[in-house]
Design a protein around this motif. Structure first.
Motif, short mmCIF file in Angstrom:
data_model
loop_
_atom_site.label_atom_id
_atom_site.label_comp_id
_atom_site.label_asym_id
_atom_site.label_seq_id
_atom_site.Cartn_x
_atom_site.Cartn_y
_atom_site.Cartn_z
N GLU A 7 -1.13 10.11 -20.25
CA GLU A 7 -0.65 10.94 -20.72
C GLU A 7 -0.97 9.60 -21.67
OE1 GLU A 7 0.77 14.01 -21.29
OE2 GLU A 7 -0.73 14.24 -19.23
N ASN A 8 -1.37 8.13 -21.18
CA ASN A 8 -0.77 7.42 -22.28
C ASN A 8 -2.43 7.49 -23.56
OD1 ASN A 8 1.06 5.56 -20.94
ND2 ASN A 8 -0.30 4.50 -19.67
N ILE A 9 -3.04 8.29 -23.77
CA ILE A 9 -4.11 8.27 -24.14
C ILE A 9 -3.29 8.57 -25.40
CG2 ILE A 9 -4.75 10.91 -24.28
CD1 ILE A 9 -7.40 10.15 -24.08
N PHE A 10 -1.85 8.82 -25.64
CA PHE A 10 -1.54 9.66 -27.26
C PHE A 10 -0.08 8.30 -27.26
CE2 PHE A 10 -2.91 13.53 -25.12
CZ PHE A 10 -4.03 14.08 -25.93
N THR A 11 -0.46 7.60 -26.63
CA THR A 11 1.05 6.48 -26.94
C THR A 11 -0.39 5.11 -27.67
OG1 THR A 11 1.13 5.64 -24.39
CG2 THR A 11 1.93 7.21 -25.67
N LEU A 12 0.61 4.06 -27.98
CA LEU A 12 -0.47 2.69 -28.70
C LEU A 12 -0.12 1.88 -27.53
CD1 LEU A 12 -1.31 1.51 -31.14
CD2 LEU A 12 1.10 0.98 -31.35
N ASP A 13 0.75 2.37 -26.30
CA ASP A 13 0.49 1.27 -25.19
C ASP A 13 0.03 1.51 -24.31
OD1 ASP A 13 0.23 -1.55 -26.27
OD2 ASP A 13 2.47 -1.06 -27.31
N GLY A 14 -0.43 0.93 -23.23
CA GLY A 14 -0.44 1.88 -21.82
C GLY A 14 -1.78 2.09 -21.84
N THR A 15 -1.70 2.11 -20.20
CA THR A 15 -3.57 2.35 -19.60
C THR A 15 -4.22 3.19 -19.49
OG1 THR A 15 -3.10 1.33 -17.67
CG2 THR A 15 -3.71 -0.36 -19.06
N VAL A 16 -4.97 3.65 -19.91
CA VAL A 16 -6.05 4.98 -19.21
C VAL A 16 -7.05 5.02 -18.15
CG1 VAL A 16 -7.24 7.20 -20.32
CG2 VAL A 16 -5.05 6.08 -21.77
N PRO A 17 -7.06 5.62 -17.46
CA PRO A 17 -8.17 5.89 -16.51
C PRO A 17 -9.50 5.43 -16.56
CG PRO A 17 -6.45 7.93 -15.63
CD PRO A 17 -5.66 6.94 -17.03
N LEU A 18 -9.71 4.60 -16.19
CA LEU A 18 -10.43 4.35 -16.85
C LEU A 18 -12.58 5.27 -17.55
CD1 LEU A 18 -12.62 1.46 -18.50
CD2 LEU A 18 -13.40 1.33 -16.09
N ILE A 322 -9.46 2.64 -27.09
CA ILE A 322 -10.25 2.19 -28.31
C ILE A 322 -10.74 1.30 -27.54
CG2 ILE A 322 -10.30 1.97 -30.77
CD1 ILE A 322 -9.05 5.19 -29.81
N ALA A 323 -10.42 -0.04 -27.42
CA ALA A 323 -11.16 -0.53 -27.31
C ALA A 323 -12.15 -1.09 -25.45
CB ALA A 323 -9.92 -1.87 -26.07
N THR A 324 -12.44 0.60 -25.01
CA THR A 324 -13.75 0.13 -24.33
C THR A 324 -15.09 0.60 -25.27
OG1 THR A 324 -12.98 2.71 -24.12
CG2 THR A 324 -12.00 1.30 -22.85
N GLY A 325 -13.88 0.91 -26.59
CA GLY A 325 -15.14 1.34 -27.22
C GLY A 325 -16.03 0.44 -28.35
N ALA A 326 -15.17 -0.54 -27.92
CA ALA A 326 -15.61 -2.11 -29.07
C ALA A 326 -15.88 -2.40 -27.98
CB ALA A 326 -13.74 -2.74 -29.17
N VAL A 327 -15.71 -3.05 -26.69
CA VAL A 327 -16.62 -3.14 -25.82
C VAL A 327 -18.16 -2.38 -25.97
CG1 VAL A 327 -17.43 -2.54 -23.36
CG2 VAL A 327 -14.79 -3.74 -23.86
N ILE A 328 -18.10 -0.92 -25.02
CA ILE A 328 -19.76 -0.55 -26.52
C ILE A 328 -19.91 -1.06 -27.48
CG2 ILE A 328 -20.85 1.41 -27.03
CD1 ILE A 328 -18.37 3.16 -25.36
N MET A 329 -19.52 -1.65 -28.61
CA MET A 329 -20.10 -2.30 -29.90
C MET A 329 -20.33 -3.56 -29.29
SD MET A 329 -17.83 -1.32 -32.40
CE MET A 329 -16.24 -0.28 -32.09
N LEU A 330 -19.62 -4.01 -28.56
CA LEU A 330 -20.30 -5.87 -27.64
C LEU A 330 -21.63 -5.40 -26.72
CD1 LEU A 330 -16.88 -7.00 -27.61
CD2 LEU A 330 -18.40 -7.57 -29.08
N LEU A 331 -21.79 -4.57 -25.82
CA LEU A 331 -23.15 -4.12 -25.42
C LEU A 331 -24.30 -3.82 -25.85
CD1 LEU A 331 -21.68 -2.32 -22.13
CD2 LEU A 331 -22.47 -5.31 -22.09
N ALA A 332 -23.41 -3.59 -27.60
CA ALA A 332 -24.78 -2.26 -28.28
C ALA A 332 -25.74 -4.15 -29.09
CB ALA A 332 -24.66 -1.82 -29.21
#
Length: 435
Positions: A7-18, A322-332
């Motif tokens: 449910e945190n996916i729709f809030t700015l803070d908090g973690t979401v299952p990876l 969104i940070a998981t997307g940033a990690v993907i960019m760094l890997l690329a």
């Protein structure tokens, strides 16, 4: 620390299952990936840079985009908005960069990028002293113009990408249409988390169809090293005052777009207006990370409207996701094969995925116009700035008699024209004008 919750996916803070966060982060990367590397591909080709160095710069583009995105998500000091803004190499600077690079050399271009970024970054830190000039009606008009300006981008991608040999071919029509319908059907037929990743589902369907139709080129994946470190200062920076001034003008245009993107993201994703601190932080990252981009041989980076449209469509604003997307960019940016695989996604697939996102930005702008109030004064500002900005740039040859600097800023950038007209009208029109 709070337990990871979907449910945190729709809030700015908090973690979401990876395992839930990564697909959504990947959506954001795919929405911006081609647009992030294309300016560098075009620029290096025009400036005569060899393919080996060009490939290195493309890797650098992903690396810097990842760094910039992380700073926006998780601010350091006054750098960063704290909003789910995704950064990437900007098309806005391309014409100016080509002119400087071919006229003065790539080293002079990098000098302009570094100096211009520092100036924008400093302006961002002191934004509270001048942001008052940008009233709600000006911001709303700029956001609306950003949405309209992207519609042709989505349409060109849908047809295969501007300049492609198969532009508008039957295959591209089929791929784009199937991708779009897949996104739409999946969004309508599902709920909750599955609805959020409807764009990714459509992209997978479109990609599989593209493979079946022979539209995916895997030759770029051959003979790539496993790891490749970024190249720093591929050319020695040189400084030319005239060229720097030209670049500074485009930086101001880019800052306008960032203000619009930040405002639109807060409105559509958080149902509130962006505050002064968020806009100031967004601009500071825009500037200072653009200077860093120059050190890595790149043109400036900025916020990506494509991703603002994705937020408007999915309502996903969680920073961890969104940070998981940033990690993907760094890997690329470190693993060449990873980035090369992402480049195999055909333009028609991306067009099918993004065309509705851009429409969402238009609707966000219209919503902001309504919120600003449609009295006689505001309607005059919005109507005149949009008609001149969108209309004049559609007939860009009307600027042919103007100096090259004027053409590079206004002939092909409707957002710049809309912003200037709206800003001037907001300053000169009497506040007493009523219906």
């Amino acid at each position: 620390m709070k337990k990871a919750n979907i449910e945190n996916i729709f809030t700015l803070d908090g973690t979401v299952p990876l395992q839930k966060a990564i697909p959504v982060g990947l959506q954001h990367v795919l929405a911006m990936f081609v647009a992030n590397i294309t300016p560098i591909m075009i620029l290096t080709s025009v400036c005569g840079i060899d393919k080996a160095l060009s490939a290195k710069l493309i890797q650098n583009a992903m690396l810097i985009a990842g760094i910039g995105t992380f700073l926006q998500l998780f601010p350091v000091w006054k750098l960063g908005s704290g909003l789910p803004i995704v950064m990437g190499v900007s098309f806005t600077f391309l014409n100016c960069a080509i002119t400087i690079g071919t006229s003065y050399g790539y080293g002079t271009l990098l000098g302009c990028v570094i100096v211009g970024g520092l100036v924008e970054g400093i302006l961002g830190l002191f934004a509270k002293y001048w942001l008052k000039l940008i009233s709600p009606i000006v911001a709303a008009t700029v956001v609306t113009s950003i949405g309209f300006s992207l519609l042709s981008v989505g349409a060109n991608s849908f047809a295969g990408g501007q300049g492609a040999s198969d532009f508008g071919s039957l295959n591209n029509w089929i791929i784009g249409s199937v991708t779009l319908l897949s996104c739409l059907v999946f969004s309508i037929a599902t709920k909750g988390y599955l609805k959020v990743i409807s764009v990714l589902f459509g992209l997978i369907v479109g990609y599989i169809l593209s493979i079946c139709l022979g539209a995916v080129d895997f030759t770029t994946l051959k003979e790539l090293p496993i790891i490749s470190l970024p190249v720093i200062l591929p050319f020695k920076p040189e400084f030319n005052i005239g060229a720097i001034i030209s670049m500074l003008v485009i930086y101001l245009v880019s800052a306008t777009e960032t203000i619009g993107d930040t405002t639109a993201l807060a409105e559509t994703g958080l149902n509130r207006s962006a505050n002064e601190k968020e806009i100031s932080g967004a601009l500071a990252v825009d500037g200072f990370v653009s200077s860093l981009a120059g050190v890595f041989g790149l043109t400036p980076i900025t916020s990506f409207s494509q991703n603002v449209g994705l937020v408007a469509m999915t309502k996903v604003v969680n920073r961890f996701t969104i940070a998981t997307g940033a990690v993907i960019m760094l890997l690329a940016g470190i693993f060449p094969a990873f980035g090369a695989f992402l480049t195999t996604v055909p333009q028609a697939v991306l067009g099918g995925c993004t065309i509705m996102m851009f429409g969402m930005i238009v609707l966000a702008g219209i919503k902001m116009l309504n919120k600003a109030g449609l009295n006689s004064r505001n309607m005059t500002i919005a109507a005149l700035s949009l008609s001149i900005g969108l209309g004049f740039t559609q007939a860009s040859s009307m600027f042919d008699k103007f100096p090259e600097l004027i053409k590079s800023v206004f002939a092909q950038n409707c957002v710049a024209v809309v912003f200037i007209i709206a800003l001037v009208l907001n300053l000169v029109l009497p506040k007493e004008v009523e219906d």
